[in-house]
Design an enzyme around this catalytic site. Sequence first.
Site: not given
Length: 352
Positions: A124, A148, A152
């Site tokens: 991302s 989050y 990643k």
Amino acid sequence: MAILVTGGAGYIGSHTCVELLNQGFDIVVIDNFSNSKPEALERVKQLSKRRFKSYSMNILDSCGLDRIFQEHEIEAVIHFAGLKSVGESAKMPLQYYHNNLNGTLHLCRMMEKHNVRKLVFSSSATVYGHSEICPIKEHFPLTATNPYGRTKLMTEEVLRDLYQADSRWSIALLRYFNPVGAHKSGRIGEDPNGIPNNLMPYITQVAIGRQEKLTIFGDSYNTKDGTGVRDYIHVVDLARGHIKALEKIRNSTGVDAYNLGTGKGYSVLEMVAAFEQASGRNIPFSIADNRPGDVAVCYASPAKAKEILDWEAQIDIQEMCEDAWRWQLQNPNGYENEDNLVTLHARSANVI
Ligand code: WQD
């Protein structure tokens, strides 16, 4: 030989499955349906006119994963499965690290056991943190600003270490910017659980009457109209980027990151205007304070994906809005059954 697609019933996963099937690949899908519906896979079969096996399971289920690799000849894996809400990750970090990080470790160990070392990983743009410079390039500093994003970023580091230890691996890290839109048919699309966090699904729910009005988080950023600027990319363009990445890892080894964005930035107000143009619906909005963690401007340099993957986004902002609206209009309640469809339609047409 088949491509294993984890999270294949999700928004980007389902669109990628359609592209894979249309290109003649055989696929196997696993999904725990925590943020997706089995109906999405039924529609993938209808759209592609092809059959494939799908399994309701979690990538943390080692026995189940082992069985998948035993029963199917897997050539490569496209790994979408994971939790993906920035806000939610701050409230439940352990679930995010367990699911996203541990889940990927489980998957890679099973791949290694079965001598499968070709992986496309769903990363991302959030790994760039608050980049002050745009367009953002892959070599820019990486720094996550939420759990989050850290899952990643950590996963990218794990996969780089994996290749350093075993150069037989071939890994593509795809850094998505802002996926929007839906398949032209309107049969598959974005179906967020609960109240949407992201801009486009919120706008389409206002247009269909599920939300009263849009709240625009901040209008005093240093941008053309004061609202946040993002790189919105059509989900089908994104899906096609995965096919190109798969072709790359099928014929080479190594690990490399690629931005999947258009290279163009649009503000929230520009997106609202484009959607009103595309849908013919008015989107009422009010202005609120900046959302914590938001950056003013974020858009990609897609030059590396163009040069190395021979991929670039083709679909413009107007089509993104038209396709997002067609999906929402045909599926006012997402993949849920057709309950109170009439009510929803009536409300959106201001009949009740
Ligand atoms: C876009 C713009 C908001 C909602 C997030 C994740 C990122 C990635 C994509 C997973 C911003 C504004 C939004 C609303 C608004 N996901 N906005 N009102 O935050 O750029 O990226 O989704 O990988 O990791 O961070 O996307 O759609 O939430 O916001 O004004 O109700 O719309 O302030 O400027 P974002 P978004």
